[in-house]
Design a protein around this motif. Structure first.
Motif: not given
Ligand code: HEM
Length: 398
Positions: A86, A90, A348, A350
């Motif tokens: 991961h 990442r 993880h 976001c």
């Molecule tokens: C309001 C908008 C957003 C919310 C509420 C949100 C919420 C989240 C949450 C809760 C996670 C954690 C998931 C976990 O722990 O299993 C996450 C991971 C992630 N989000 Fe967001 N997200 C948002 C917008 C975005 C945007 C705009 C992008 C890309 C440009 C993005 C890309 C990612 C990625 C790639 C992960 C995985 C991170 C990892 O595993 O290290 N998200 N998001």
């Protein structure tokens, strides 16, 4: 009612408009509650936060022994991988997007995001109620993530179908046979990856100012994603980049329409917008549930969860936990000490949070003057998905 049926009741479509009383029931019964099907549901803020930071908890569905993971053809993205894999993926995906390698990339998008917002607002229909989702909150993040990645915006109808099929596989449907949903997700995933790889290949040696170009033209082999990794990562970014932000903007509009005093306050004090967006991420988060799987037997609040068992972390319940947030069911636009779980927590956390924050602040800020006196034309219908919760439409008379 039986706390063992809580997950089934929360994910039941009838609960979509207001799942919060069920989360209160969960916290009262728990904070860790075994479900009829042997999975566990966690609803307390402190337990969820601790589990998100616990290296014994896997995000990889292949760690599951019960219920067995679906054996399909989808490769896991870093969202569903554990360290060190991961971390490696990442970090590579972050190079063209954020610090330390590209510290100004997201901030430099502010002007463009404001311009796209103004264009969408200028095009809002005058002869019918505005659908906040279709006319505004969906196209905005789609245009932004397409621009960042280097995906032609005109292709949206193609990737919308793939994205819908993939997002459906991430939904939680206790007791349902999801084989068909999973198969459709496999087909959609394969087509989306092929499409993105083809776009990247066309930029090999001819880089444009976008992330696909950066990935495919990385000169250092040790920092290069393999073609498969590139495709899976780009698909994750494309989908995560818009399927969540649409809900944050729409939930924000709905919250302001239901609480005109907040709307007026934000109009008077627009400097509060960043704090108000954080409060929205707590009060009406787009992501309600995330799964983790313990790699060894673990004890949480006196309950032993066996290794390999599916554990659902109800982030949206943690956000309403009175043991962490005073008056949790009130929307307080300038709430202090607001370390919500809206973007998750731990490794993880976001990846796109800085971008999502700018998009939501810009979108809601630009909408504020137009929402004065506006009212919803109906109670909004919700999307099917219980994990990514938000209105499917929000028709508003402006
Ligand atoms: C309001 C908008 C957003 C919310 C509420 C949100 C919420 C989240 C949450 C809760 C996670 C954690 C998931 C976990 O722990 O299993 C996450 C991971 C992630 N989000 Fe967001 N997200 C948002 C917008 C975005 C945007 C705009 C992008 C890309 C440009 C993005 C890309 C990612 C990625 C790639 C992960 C995985 C991170 C990892 O595993 O290290 N998200 N998001």
């Amino acid at each position: 009612m039986d706390p063992g049926t809580l997950l089934a009741r929360i994910t039941d479509y009838a609960s979509r408009p207001d799942p919060y009383p069920l989360y209160a029931e969960l916290r009262a019964a728990g904070p860790v509650v075994r479900q009829e099907d042997g999975t566990f549901l966690v609803g307390g803020y402190h337990q969820i936060a601790a589990l998100l930071h616990d290296p014994r908890m896997s995000a990889d569905e292949r760690s599951r022994t019960a219920p067995a993971p679906y054996e399909g053809t989808r490769d896991a993205s870093f969202l569903r991988l554990d360290d060190p894999e991961h971390h490696r993926l990442r970090t590579l995906a972050m190079r063209p997007f954020g610090p330390p390698h590209s510290p100004h990339r997201v901030d430099a998008m502010r002007g463009e995001i404001a311009r796209i917002t103004e264009e969408l607002l200028a095009d809002l229909p005058a002869d019918r109620p505005v659908d906040i989702v279709d006319d505004f909150a969906y196209p905005l993040p789609v245009i932004v993530i397409c621009r960042l990645l280097g995906v032609p915006r005109e292709d949206e109808p193609r990737f919308r179908a793939w994205s819908d099929a993939l997002v459906a596989t991430a939904d939680i449907r206790p007791g349902e046979d999801t084989t068909e949903v999973e198969r459709a997700g496999d087909r959609a995933g394969a087509e989306l990856r092929e499409y993105l790889l083809d776009l990247a290949e066309r930029r090999r040696g001819r880089p444009a100012d976008d992330m696909l170009s950066a990935f495919v033209n990385e000169p250092d082999p040790s920092l290069r994603l393999s073609p498969q990794e590139l495709a899976v990562t780009a698909a994750l970014l494309l989908i995560a980049g818009h399927e969540t932000t649409v809900n944050l903007i729409t939930n924000g509009v709905l919250t302001l329409l239901r609480g005109p005093e907040h709307l007026q306050r934000l109009r008077r004090e627009p400097g509060l917008l960043p704090l108000a967006v954080e409060e929205l991420l707590r009060y009406e988060p787009p992501v309600h549930l995330r799964e983790r799987v313990p790699l060894v037997d673990i004890e949480v609040a006196g309950t032993t969860i066996p290794a390999g068992t599916s554990v659902m972390l109800a982030l949206a319940s943690g956000n309403r936990d009175p043991l962490r947030f005073p008056e949790p069911d009130r929307f307080v636009p300038d709430r202090p000490d607001n370390e919500h779980l809206g973007f998750g927590s731990g490794i993880h956390l976001c990846y796109g949070a800085p971008l999502a924050r700018i998009e939501a602040q810009t979108a809601l800020g630009a909408l504020l003057p137009r929402l004065e006196g506006a009212e919803p034309a109906e109670d909004p219908p919700y999307r099917q998905n219980a994990m990514l919760r938000g209105p499917r439409h929000l028709r508003v008379r402006m």
